[in-house]
Scaffold this motif. Structure first.
Motif: not given
Length: 1073
Positions: A463-477
């Motif tokens: 349900f995220t607007a931009d899954p790839d962008l969220v994956l990038c944020a998760l990768g930073g974490l």
């Protein structure tokens, strides 16, 4: 009763899940190394701490080098080189009476006794206050690089320096030597990062350090061990394990001296500055540094001196960075009940068509081993981003360097400092942290992250607007956690989706600040906040759930009533409330205990580390035993709530777990196993087989980890609802259960006509409303008031949806506005509200514009802040919203401010039709909207009393009544408030004369001023509309169907009501016939 058999445990052990780390396999640790024997004395009992003050003489046995020590800004004031002290007191009763010796005798003692192998050296300070025993071994080939001559030489220099310091005669040569000792590559004028960039480079990575290869070649093996790790972790304080001591060197030594008041020594072969602490005090030292915002790492010894010696006479003990403690990943008991979060932010490239921008985020609660991911769309005000920061309250925010806009950084800085929680903003340079989406997917699969989730980890992105962008944020974490050596625990972590606003009452970041939901506006602390008022929870995990509920009040009436049914039942049934309280008081923080147990799965190799493995194993046994015991208490309570005939119909929705009976039987088996293997789990005597036994039990327990989480969540819900019931019981004022009416959809298309009292129109009627935690001057609760907006069809009463509020300064306007919003939030949380009766329709958004603030560091004036917050209201408010505007327009000139206030108020009244509370000191507004059918004029009452002992009889005291009264207030009584504030009487008198002159001038020159009250500019606008309409109709250019719309009908109706009201108030004139 069935128990786990030994065959079951061996079968689990054979699955290969006991050790998932990549660490080398180690043997059982041994404490009989040469390093440990340094502190042993079979004849004189002595604690290892006794050697603390002379450890510096032998500290650099591992760090031999001719490279001079560095000079840093912190080091420039000369520090005494006498001795190092630590936080823990040394108990030296056995030798405290030793007589003082002269320095020559001490040197002779060292020369005589230090030559022998394994002999004791007794050193007494100049004052004779304390002495130290140490056993030296100059022939130790392992982890020792100082020969006998260097040992004696360093001791002689130490004694000479001590003598000089004791007499105040330190030589200039000693001072010069201490100041000029440095590593050139640590000098601020020469320091570079790993890519050889200087600090003035925008891409400079302060986490790394460049060490010239030639300098590395000059170092000893132990020095290379330290600097090879330290040059990649310049952002952490790195403890280096040496025998039974932990040492800090160079820049880290400065931190140890500054924060812990340890004495720094500059001695040894390499002239390397150092401080340190024994094993007994390391946990306390790490805790203090972490609490002050530092990241702290430990390089542990992977083997004993005997194991190293077996590899060769010249071998050096192997060491490795095994763990980094950070303020955002603490898990011990000192963390407190609040959740500790680490947040990673990623900003999308460019703006969307409507001007909004997408933010992706991922945040972690390491103590509970849970990760949440999501995205949000925000406008230029960054209000949604502020809501995220206020909801999560992270201890640390990591983001990509050059990856956030200036506006985003301003918003993060603003909201990160809004509460009492200290938040670090950590930029991360381009590297392994913020990878692209495909690389993050590969990393998650290869490292096996999130096996503890009940669903596939990818479902969290549905349900995220931009899954790839969220994956990038998760990768930073994830990259940050792996760098901190904490990534292995996330293999058993749980990943969930997070929605900032979905299906809840929306409150942006500024609203959370203005209403003082989590932090007050005085010091950011919890006192005088909604969370403090609601927090009567017994358990720590219940307090954390309460905060999540406050961040997301409900909108669905059925869900709200389910909570209210439970609260009402608990209020009426005090017996079941007492039972719940009794059981909850016995619960530990089982949510965090479960997280620690999950983190220990597959981490058994850490338990084999020498010196610390036994301590970690005892902690894990205690944690698992406490979790089993806590779950037993919790399941017993849930079973009682299911069997008890308490008559609380909705309680099973919160307290029931589908597999509760099955879990009860399974828990009995774990209790029996713990009784057999670890009967005294609080202080268990470690055996060689305990590592395998505990690993098998934890592996069996983790199979049902999702069910255990459901049990914990049910207990948390019961705790929060019990807290709501407690509030209603102990409240100092009247509380009631709110009654909800359905409302129409919250869309702008359906709100064009505004609040006209139609079917499903918004309503808010509260009788006897009082602020839930504002206390009056007399110590009692505030004066209750009635707030009525919209039409209540059940009672047949109807009021305008907009309230235009005036009154004196300090008269209670802001308190009334806040109390209204807080009552709505409490109602939609499922809590009783502070009033006698409450009828409302659910709100979709609460907007607030309160107070006068600026953002000097961001270059934003008071009026700019006002307008930016108002712009967010105008863009997003719907007919179901509740809007609070307090003194809009006061940050600019009088006429500009009035014009803005007038235009905004009229738009919200006529175009949006929301429930509006508008407080102002612009009294012409009351003339403009005096007879508007959708506006209700009220004011906060006050009175002027004659001041006793007044000389001229003209001095009056302003008395605030804090009571809401009908009509407009004649003035704001600012001059009286100025007197109360201490402005002198002559100044106030001069101001009064000037005010009278200005009022006369304005009333003569401006028809819309205070003197013009019979016919407003708003009425002129209506008349112009009618004239234009009549001209259009009379010209025949359009048919009557095409030009006569609802707006024209409303205009005609308003004018008719105005004329009727005007003529009904005029006195009748009787004409004599």
């Amino acid at each position: 009763m069935h128990k786990f058999s030994r065959e079951d445990r061996s079968r689990i052990s054979d699955m290969g899940n006991l050790d998932e780390s990549d660490s080398a396999t180690l043997h059982t640790r041994s404490n009989n190394g040469k390093r440990e024997n340094l502190t042993s004395n079979p004849q004189v009992p002595c604690d290892p701490m006794l050697i603390e003050h002379i450890r510096s003489d032998f500290l650099l046995q591992e760090m031999e080098s001719d490279i001079p020590g560095p000079e840093t800004p912190v080091m420039r004031p000369l520090f005494p080189r006498l001795k190092r002290i630590h936080e823990e007191p040394c108990h030296l009763e056995c030798i405290s009476d030793s007589p003082p010796l002269s320095s020559s005798k001490r040197v002779k003692s060292i020369l005589d006794e230090g030559l022998g192998k394994g002999t004791h050296v007794n050193i007494v300070d100049l004052q004779g206050n304390r002495s130290k025993l140490i056993t030296t071994s100059s022939a130790n080939p392992v982890d020792s690089h100082c020969n006998r001559d260097s040992l004696i030489l360093s001791s002689q220099k130490r004694l000479k320096a001590s003598g000089n310091l004791g007499t105040g005669k330190e030589t200039s040569a000693d001072v010069s030597e201490a100041v000029n000792s440095k590593f050139e590559w640590l000098n601020p004028s020469s320091i570079r990062d790993a890519n050889r960039r200087r600090p003035n480079d925008p891409l400079f990575d302060k986490r790394t350090l460049y060490i010239p290869p030639d300098e590395m070649k000059k170092m000893s093996a132990s020095q290379k061990q330290y600097w090879t790790v330290k040059c990649q972790y310049m952002d952490i304080v790195l403890f280096f394990k040496v025998g039974k001591f932990y040492e800090l060197y160079e820049l880290d030594a400065e931190i140890g001296q500054k924060e812990l008041d340890w004495k720094m020594t500059v001695s040894g072969v390499g002239k390397c500055r150092q401080v340190g602490i024994s094993e007994a005090g390391i946990d306390d030292a790490v805790g203090k540094l972490t609490a002050r915002g530092y990241k702290v790492g430990r390089m542990e010894q992977l083997e004993t001196s005997e194991q190293a010696k077996a590899r060769g006479a010249s071998s050096v003990i192997q060491r490795k960075l095994v763990h980094v403690s950070t303020p955002s990943t603490v898990t011990d008991g000192s963390v407190g009940p609040d959740a500790v979060h680490l947040l990673a932010i990623k900003e999308g490239n460019g703006r969307m068509e409507n001007g909004s921008i997408i933010y992706a985020f991922a945040f972690l609660d390491y103590a509970a081993l849970k990760v949440w991911v999501g995205s949000l769309c925000d406008d230029a005000s960054c209000a949604a981003l502020g809501a995220l920061v206020m909801q999560v309250s992270p201890r640390e925010i990591i983001y990509e360097c050059e990856g956030l806009s200036k506006e985003t950084l301003k918003a993060l800085t603003k909201y990160a400092s809004a509460g009492s929680t200290r938040t670090q903003l950590t930029p991360v340079t381009l590297g392994p942290e913020f990878l692209d989406a495909s690389s993050v997917r590969k990393s998650i699969h290869s490292k096996g992250f999130f096996k503890g989730s009940s669903k596939p980890w990818s479902s969290a992105f549905d349900f995220t607007a931009d899954p790839d962008l969220v994956l990038c944020a998760l990768g930073g974490l994830l990259g940050h956690m792996c760098r901190m050596m904490l990534g292995d625990a996330l293999r058993n972590g749980e990943i969930l989706s997070y929605h900032v606003y979905k299906s809840c009452l929306r409150m942006d970041g500024q609203t959370l600040v203005n209403l003082e939901i989590f932090g007050n506006n005085a010091d950011g602390g919890p006192s005088g906040t909604l969370f403090k008022y609601l927090d009567h929870c017994t358990t720590s995990s219940g307090k954390r759930l309460l905060k999540r509920w406050i961040c997301h009040p409900l909108k669905d009436i059925e869900d709200i009533n389910d909570r209210l049914n439970v609260v009402e039942g608990l209020i009426k049934n005090s017996g079941i409330s007492s039972i719940i309280s009794e059981y909850l008081r016995r619960l530990p923080d089982i949510e965090r205990l479960l997280g620690r147990v999950k983190a220990s799965i597959g981490a058994s190799s850490t338990l084999l580390l020498p010196f610390i493995g036994e301590k970690l194993l005892k902690q894990q046994i205690k944690t698992f035993g406490s979790l089993i015991r806590g779950l037993r208490v919790g399941i017993d309570l849930l079973l009682i709530l299911q069997r008890e005939d308490h008559g609380i119909l909705s309680l099973p929705k919160f307290a029931s777990v589908p597999t509760l009976n099955e879990l009860d039987d399974l828990l009995n088996q774990f209790e029996a196993a713990m009784e057999d293997d670890f009967p005294n789990y609080q202080d268990h005597n470690i055996k060689e087989s305990d590592v395998k036994t505990l690993a098998v039990l934890v592996e069996l327990f983790s199979v049902r980890v999702t069910d255990w989480s459901q049990v914990i969540h049910a207990l948390n819900c019961v705790d929060v609802l019990q807290s709501f019931a407690t509030i209603a019981t102990v409240s100092c004022g009247t509380t009631c259960r709110p009654i909800f009416h359905p409302t129409k959809t919250s869309s702008k298309a359906s709100s064009n006509r505004g609040g006209d009292g139609g079917e499903g129109s918004p309503v808010l009627h509260m009788k006897g409303l009082w602020h839930p935690y504002a206390i009056g001057e007399n110590g009692n609760s505030t004066v209750p008031n009635d707030v009525c907006l919209g039409e209540d069809k059940d009672s047949g009463t109807s009021y305008p949806c907009s309230l235009l509020l005036t009154g004196p300064n300090m008269g209670g306007k802001s308190t009334l506005l806040r109390a209204t919003c807080l009552a709505v939030i409490l109602a939609q949380l499922g809590c009783y509200v502070p009033c006698e009766t409450c009828v409302l329709s659910p709100a979709d958004i609460i907007f607030t514009r309160l107070g006068a603030t600026d953002r000097i560091m961001s270059g934003e004036s008071t009026f700019f802040v006002e307008c930016s917050e108002t712009a967010s209201v105008l863009q997003n408010a719907t007919c179901d919203s509740i809007v609070l505007l307090d003194e809009l327009g006061r940050g600019t000139s009088t006429f500009d401010g009035y014009a803005i206030a007038y235009a905004v108020f009229r738009h919200l009244v006529e175009k949006v039709g929301c429930r509006l509370l508008f407080a102002t000191h612009y009294h012409p507004l009351t003339k403009e909207f005096a007879c508007h059918p959708r506006v209700n004029l009220q004011h906060m009452a006050c009175m002027l009393n004659m001041k006793p002992n007044s000389n001229d009889g003209q001095e009056k005291n302003l008395v605030f009544l804090y009571r809401l009264a009908s009509g407009a207030c004649p003035e704001s009584y600012g001059l009286q408030v100025a007197l109360m504030a201490g402005v002198s009487r002559p100044i106030v008198d001069a101001a009064s004369e000037a005010a009278q002159r200005m009022k006369i001038i304005i009333s003569k020159n401006f028809k819309s001023s205070e003197g013009r009250c019979k016919f407003s500019s708003l009425h002129e606008g209506w008349m112009k509309t009618l004239l234009a309409l009549s001209k259009t109709t009379s010209s025949g250019s359009a048919s009557s169907d095409g030009c006569w719309d609802e707006d024209a009908s409303d205009t005609l109706l308003c004018l008719w009501l105005e004329l009727k009201n005007f003529y009904s108030k005029r006195p009748r004139v009787h004409v004599a016939m």
